[in-house]
Motif scaffolding. Structure first.
Motif, PDB file in Angstrom:
ATOM      1  N   UNK A  72     157.876  12.571  -9.504  1.00 27.19           N
ATOM      2  CA  UNK A  72     158.310  13.968  -9.503  1.00 27.19           C
ATOM      3  C   UNK A  72     157.355  14.852  -8.702  1.00 27.19           C
ATOM      4  N   UNK A  73     156.056  14.691  -8.943  1.00 27.29           N
ATOM      5  CA  UNK A  73     155.094  15.633  -8.359  1.00 27.29           C
ATOM      6  C   UNK A  73     154.803  15.369  -6.889  1.00 27.29           C
ATOM      7  N   UNK A  74     154.858  14.102  -6.466  1.00 33.11           N
ATOM      8  CA  UNK A  74     154.523  13.794  -5.066  1.00 33.11           C
ATOM      9  C   UNK A  74     155.490  14.459  -4.081  1.00 33.11           C
ATOM     10  N   UNK A  75     156.798  14.282  -4.251  1.00 30.35           N
ATOM     11  CA  UNK A  75     157.717  14.992  -3.340  1.00 30.35           C
ATOM     12  C   UNK A  75     157.590  16.511  -3.468  1.00 30.35           C
ATOM     13  N   UNK A  76     157.361  16.987  -4.687  1.00 23.37           N
ATOM     14  CA  UNK A  76     157.218  18.422  -4.904  1.00 23.37           C
ATOM     15  C   UNK A  76     156.019  18.966  -4.144  1.00 23.37           C
ATOM     16  N   UNK A  77     154.914  18.221  -4.188  1.00 23.47           N
ATOM     17  CA  UNK A  77     153.695  18.663  -3.507  1.00 23.47           C
ATOM     18  C   UNK A  77     153.870  18.693  -1.998  1.00 23.47           C
ATOM     19  N   UNK A  78     154.496  17.650  -1.445  1.00 25.67           N
ATOM     20  CA  UNK A  78     154.639  17.539   0.005  1.00 25.67           C
ATOM     21  C   UNK A  78     155.743  18.442   0.559  1.00 25.67           C
ATOM     22  N   UNK A  79     156.833  18.586  -0.187  1.00 28.00           N
ATOM     23  CA  UNK A  79     157.993  19.289   0.339  1.00 28.00           C
ATOM     24  C   UNK A  79     158.048  20.766  -0.035  1.00 28.00           C
ATOM     25  N   UNK A  80     157.378  21.139  -1.131  1.00 26.41           N
ATOM     26  CA  UNK A  80     157.463  22.528  -1.593  1.00 26.41           C
ATOM     27  C   UNK A  80     156.085  23.196  -1.634  1.00 26.41           C
ATOM     28  N   UNK A  81     155.186  22.678  -2.469  1.00 26.00           N
ATOM     29  CA  UNK A  81     153.905  23.343  -2.673  1.00 26.00           C
ATOM     30  C   UNK A  81     153.065  23.371  -1.397  1.00 26.00           C
ATOM     31  N   UNK A  82     153.014  22.240  -0.703  1.00 23.43           N
ATOM     32  CA  UNK A  82     152.212  22.173   0.516  1.00 23.43           C
ATOM     33  C   UNK A  82     152.642  23.183   1.561  1.00 23.43           C
ATOM     34  N   UNK A  83     153.922  23.177   1.962  1.00 28.33           N
ATOM     35  CA  UNK A  83     154.382  24.156   2.959  1.00 28.33           C
ATOM     36  C   UNK A  83     154.222  25.604   2.511  1.00 28.33           C
ATOM     37  N   UNK A  84     154.507  25.875   1.238  1.00 32.01           N
ATOM     38  CA  UNK A  84     154.381  27.255   0.742  1.00 32.01           C
ATOM     39  C   UNK A  84     152.937  27.727   0.806  1.00 32.01           C
ATOM     40  N   UNK A  85     151.997  26.923   0.325  1.00 30.54           N
ATOM     41  CA  UNK A  85     150.595  27.314   0.321  1.00 30.54           C
ATOM     42  C   UNK A  85     150.032  27.386   1.736  1.00 30.54           C
ATOM     43  N   UNK A  86     150.530  26.538   2.629  1.00 29.37           N
ATOM     44  CA  UNK A  86     150.113  26.628   4.030  1.00 29.37           C
ATOM     45  C   UNK A  86     150.549  27.959   4.629  1.00 29.37           C
ATOM     46  N   UNK A  87     151.770  28.351   4.334  1.00 28.72           N
ATOM     47  CA  UNK A  87     152.279  29.639   4.823  1.00 28.72           C
ATOM     48  C   UNK A  87     151.475  30.793   4.242  1.00 28.72           C
ATOM     49  N   UNK A  91     148.365  30.703   3.130  1.00 29.01           N
ATOM     50  CA  UNK A  91     147.026  30.661   3.707  1.00 29.01           C
ATOM     51  C   UNK A  91     147.007  31.242   5.114  1.00 29.01           C
ATOM     52  N   UNK A  92     147.969  30.823   5.933  1.00 29.42           N
ATOM     53  CA  UNK A  92     148.025  31.314   7.309  1.00 29.42           C
ATOM     54  C   UNK A  92     148.312  32.809   7.360  1.00 29.42           C
ATOM     55  N   UNK A  93     149.189  33.273   6.478  1.00 35.68           N
ATOM     56  CA  UNK A  93     149.499  34.708   6.423  1.00 35.68           C
ATOM     57  C   UNK A  93     148.274  35.508   6.005  1.00 35.68           C
ATOM     58  N   UNK A  94     147.533  34.969   5.045  1.00 36.96           N
ATOM     59  CA  UNK A  94     146.321  35.644   4.588  1.00 36.96           C
ATOM     60  C   UNK A  94     145.303  35.734   5.711  1.00 36.96           C
ATOM     61  N   UNK A  95     145.117  34.631   6.429  1.00 32.82           N
ATOM     62  CA  UNK A  95     144.161  34.626   7.539  1.00 32.82           C
ATOM     63  C   UNK A  95     144.574  35.622   8.616  1.00 32.82           C
ATOM     64  N   UNK A  96     145.872  35.654   8.932  1.00 34.15           N
ATOM     65  CA  UNK A  96     146.370  36.603   9.937  1.00 34.15           C
ATOM     66  C   UNK A  96     146.155  38.040   9.487  1.00 34.15           C
ATOM     67  N   UNK A  97     146.433  38.310   8.213  1.00 35.33           N
ATOM     68  CA  UNK A  97     146.254  39.654   7.682  1.00 35.33           C
ATOM     69  C   UNK A  97     144.809  40.099   7.694  1.00 35.33           C
ATOM     70  N   UNK A  98     143.923  39.195   7.305  1.00 31.32           N
ATOM     71  CA  UNK A  98     142.500  39.526   7.275  1.00 31.32           C
ATOM     72  C   UNK A  98     141.983  39.809   8.683  1.00 31.32           C
ATOM     73  N   UNK A  99     142.382  38.994   9.640  1.00 30.37           N
ATOM     74  CA  UNK A  99     141.950  39.214  11.017  1.00 30.37           C
ATOM     75  C   UNK A  99     142.514  40.522  11.572  1.00 30.37           C
ATOM     76  N   UNK A 100     143.711  40.893  11.132  1.00 33.12           N
ATOM     77  CA  UNK A 100     144.288  42.171  11.551  1.00 33.12           C
ATOM     78  C   UNK A 100     143.464  43.327  11.002  1.00 33.12           C
ATOM     79  N   UNK A 124     141.853  28.134  -3.208  1.00 31.05           N
ATOM     80  CA  UNK A 124     141.780  27.172  -2.121  1.00 31.05           C
ATOM     81  C   UNK A 124     142.353  27.679  -0.811  1.00 31.05           C
ATOM     82  N   UNK A 125     142.621  28.982  -0.730  1.00 31.29           N
ATOM     83  CA  UNK A 125     143.227  29.546   0.474  1.00 31.29           C
ATOM     84  C   UNK A 125     142.203  29.767   1.588  1.00 31.29           C
ATOM     85  N   UNK A 126     140.939  29.584   1.268  1.00 30.58           N
ATOM     86  CA  UNK A 126     139.894  29.816   2.265  1.00 30.58           C
ATOM     87  C   UNK A 126     139.924  28.782   3.396  1.00 30.58           C
TER      88      UNK A 126
END
Length: 206
Positions: free
Chosen positions: A4-19, A21-30, A54-56
């Protein structure tokens, strides 16, 4: 559980947290692009909250790019003071608390903070006794503003805490950024201690 958790981590949690993290980095640099001083206050105060989630890690490519291509980095120069702010809040807590076990805990994790490791402080003191985190926010925010105001730069990668001091020595031998960091680090460290001694630890037993 794995099925249950492996597909959830790769298909949902991973992409969401990556987005996120990247949005946070873009906002901070702005924010840094608009006002380095505002960035210094906000990053100095709340960077360790970013670390909790872990967004750092989204900032690592930015920091590497700055050092690699520019030979210097103003972003991590601010992030570094937050380590000392947490170390200060742990030491202040140790001085003020009446619980001997907690006093020993505060001193030990405060020492690890001075060596550049903040997670023990976050999870043993800053989060359980939330006022201590607020003290660290205040000290870190002031220290971050000092770094930004002085246009402090860091010139390499290494451990945090007191071991970060040599990283602020410029290749041409200039000590301006190192002096700024030492001043900001002292502010970050001592402000939480003073606030704890004046206003208390925030423990329910007080």
């Amino acid at each position: 559980t794995v099925v249950v958790t492996l597909p959830l981590a790769f298909l949902v949690l991973g992409p969401v947290m990556t987005w996120v993290s990247n949005s946070l980095a873009t906002g901070v640099m702005a924010i840094y692009g608009i006002s380095p001083l505002v960035f210094g206050v906000l990053a100095g105060a709340f960077w360790q909250v970013v670390v909790i989630f872990g967004l750092h890690y989204a900032f690592i490519p930015v920091l590497i790019n700055n050092i690699t291509n520019l030979g210097q980095d103003p972003i991590n120069a601010v992030f570094q003071v937050t380590v000392l702010a947490l170390a200060g809040t742990a030491i202040g807590y140790a001085f003020k608390t009446k619980d001997k076990k907690q006093k020993s805990l505060g001193l030990s994790v405060g020492l690890t903070g001075l060596m550049g490791i903040t997670e023990p402080i976050i999870y043993s003191i800053a989060l359980p006794v939330r006022r201590q985190f607020i003290y660290a926010f205040i000290g870190g925010g002031i220290a971050g503003a000092i770094q930004a105001f002085n246009s402090a730069l860091i010139y390499g990668f290494g451990n945090g805490g007191i071991f970060a001091i040599p990283l602020f020595i410029a290749p041409d031998g200039s000590l301006n950024s190192m002096i700024s960091f030492i001043i900001a680090a002292c502010v970050a460290f001592f402000v939480p201690i003073i606030l704890t001694m004046v206003f208390g630890t925030g423990e329910r037993t007080e």
